[in-house]
Scaffold this motif. Structure first.
Motif, short mmCIF file in Angstrom:
data_model
loop_
_atom_site.label_atom_id
_atom_site.label_comp_id
_atom_site.label_asym_id
_atom_site.label_seq_id
_atom_site.Cartn_x
_atom_site.Cartn_y
_atom_site.Cartn_z
N LEU A 1 -0.09 -2.11 -4.69
CA LEU A 1 -0.04 -0.72 -5.11
C LEU A 1 -0.94 -0.49 -6.32
CD1 LEU A 1 1.10 2.11 -4.87
CD2 LEU A 1 3.09 1.37 -6.18
N ASP B 1 8.69 -3.25 -4.60
CA ASP B 1 8.01 -2.72 -3.42
C ASP B 1 7.47 -3.74 -2.41
OD1 ASP B 1 6.26 -3.52 -5.43
OD2 ASP B 1 4.77 -2.03 -4.93
N GLU C 1 4.59 2.20 -10.15
CA GLU C 1 4.85 0.92 -9.45
C GLU C 1 6.24 0.45 -9.79
OE1 GLU C 1 2.78 -3.38 -8.59
OE2 GLU C 1 2.02 -2.08 -10.16
N HIS D 1 0.49 -7.22 -6.06
CA HIS D 1 0.35 -5.92 -6.72
C HIS D 1 -0.63 -5.04 -5.96
CE1 HIS D 1 2.68 -7.35 -10.16
NE2 HIS D 1 1.98 -8.45 -10.09
N TRP E 1 7.14 7.01 -4.06
CA TRP E 1 6.62 6.41 -5.29
C TRP E 1 5.79 5.15 -5.04
CZ3 TRP E 1 8.40 1.48 -6.46
CH2 TRP E 1 9.59 1.09 -5.84
N THR E 2 5.75 4.69 -3.78
CA THR E 2 4.87 3.57 -3.43
C THR E 2 3.75 4.01 -2.49
OG1 THR E 2 6.35 2.96 -1.58
CG2 THR E 2 6.70 1.84 -3.69
N TYR F 1 4.13 -5.17 3.19
CA TYR F 1 3.83 -3.78 2.83
C TYR F 1 3.95 -2.82 4.00
CZ TYR F 1 2.17 -5.89 -1.47
OH TYR F 1 2.10 -6.59 -2.65
N TYR G 1 15.62 2.46 -2.66
CA TYR G 1 15.30 1.07 -2.34
C TYR G 1 16.39 0.15 -2.88
CZ TYR G 1 13.80 -0.10 -7.12
OH TYR G 1 13.78 -0.35 -8.48
N ALA H 1 9.18 -0.78 0.65
CA ALA H 1 10.17 -1.36 -0.25
C ALA H 1 11.38 -1.72 0.60
CB ALA H 1 10.55 -0.38 -1.36
#
Length: 399
Positions: A384, A140, A399, A382, A178-179, A154, A272, A184
């Motif tokens: 997320l 991501d 993640e 990290h 999912w992020t 990001y 992704y 991503a």
């Protein structure tokens, strides 16, 4: 113990100031900029800078004392000595009485330098092979640059992965469910002078076809060759995954073998991409994969933006159009949690970093927010997980 000068390939005995035995791959990758070299064999050095992950598994012996300030000077002395011999020969002088600069200054004779070069099959006049490195993207997106840095991106938009005089690779970073909207790698576009005007676009499975100059080459499996460029693009199920967490998934892998030794391995997942890029350093190179100068310290998101801008400028986009941008509640909360001083600095920098890519040089509030998010959290690999810990996203988001 031998010192290997990357610039000339010449091995020089006893040219290594004392240094702890732990190996630093960044120092080996940019050997000629440093004052120590503790390597037994140039093949070991090559293994270390090409495969940094193996650094701790390759034994290294303690370095030896040395009177030389920098091994690079040996190659310089050899060239100056050769030039002096040529000049004296043309003038009819007694060449045999000329003492080389290497011998005068460093106590090392031409014979020692020649024999040490021959020991490894390298002549003093040979041009060394270009340094080759690897840059990887996964998730991501987590990034490992050519120099070993880990910048984070990001916010959504189109970015330079590699910007150089020869090779151009752009990435489209987009949010996913999912992020929680954090970006991503959605697609990449490859072009530049080394492809003679051709453009290759590879997106995730949800993004559509693989194209060359807008023509689909998505048949699975298949192999495609550009008509006037020495290259191969294969699409199949073979490849060593970048992220071990994906090892059990069904693979759709694009392997590109392109001019200048550029190799791209792209794993197409549903929403992704993961990718592995191997190439040699190019003139005026920079981008998300770094400026490839051997220094991970300047691979931060903020410094990359300061050098080349926060997004691909107008008129330089390899993609047919920019993708629509989105801003989520999670991103809003993250930006709100950014320290005030960092946020103020990010606001000032993003106004300049976005000037070339935004419409008429006047970035929208969403463009500003996405850029500021990158600067606020670019050093956090990290973000997320941190957002989940802060309660900004549901714990069910993976993640």
């Amino acid at each position: 113990m031998l010192c290997i000068d990357i610039d000339t390939g010449i091995s020089v005995p006893h040219c290594c100031p004392a240094k702890p035995t732990r190996f630093d791959p960044v120092q080996a990758r940019n050997c000629s900029r440093h004052d120590y070299r503790g390597l037994e064999d140039p093949r070991a050095m090559e293994m270390r800078y090409k495969f940094p992950g193996m650094a701790d598994s390759v034994p290294m012996q303690p370095a030896q004392p040395c009177a030389l300030p920098c091994c690079r000077m040996i190659g310089c002395a050899a060239m100056l000595s050769l030039a002096a011999l040529v000049v004296m020969s043309l003038m009819g002088g007694p060449v045999q009485t000329s003492t080389t600069m290497a011998e005068q200054q460093f106590g090392i004779s031409n014979g020692e330098m020649q024999s040490s070069g021959q020991q490894f099959g390298v002549d003093a006049g040979d041009t060394p092979p270009p340094i080759t490195g690897e840059c990887t993207f996964w998730g991501d997106p987590h990034v490992k640059t050519f120099d070993g840095g880990s910048p984070g991106f990001y916010g959504e938009g189109e970015f330079y992965i590699v910007k150089s005089d020869t090779v151009i690779i752009q990435g489209r970073y987009m949010g996913t469910s999912w992020t929680a909207g954090l970006a991503a790698t959605n697609s990449i576009a490859v072009g530049g002078p080394f492809l003679a005007g051709h453009v290759i676009v590879v997106g995730c499975l949800d993004a559509g076809d693989i194209t060359v100059d807008d023509k689909s080459i998505t048949e699975f499996p298949s192999t495609y060759r550009l008509p006037d460029v020495d290259s191969t693009i294969s699409y199949g199920a073979e490849g060593n995954v970048v992220d071990n967490a994906t090892s059990s998934w069904e693979k759709h892998v694009v392997n590109m073998s392109l001019p200048l030794g550029v190799r791209l391995e792209v794993f197409r997942w549903s929403n992704y991409l993961d990718l592995r890029l191997t190439m040699s350093r190019q003139p005026n190179q920079d981008g998300s994969c770094s400026n490839f100068n051997g220094d991970a310290a300047d691979d931060t998101t903020e410094l990359i933006f300061s050098r080349i801008g926060a997004r691909v400028p107008r008129g330089e986009l390899l993609f047919k159009a920019r993708a629509p941008l989105a801003w989520t509640d999670t991103e809003e909360k993250l930006l709100g949690a950014c320290p005030d001083a960092t946020k103020a600095r990010a606001r000032t920098e993003c106004r300049g970093d976005l000037a070339l890519s935004s419409f008429r040089g006047n970035p929208s509030q969403m463009e500003m927010n996405l850029c500021m998010l990158d600067i606020c959290y670019g050093k956090n690999a990290h973000t997320l997980s941190m957002a989940k810990d802060l309660g900004f996203v549901p714990a069910s988001v993976a993640e």
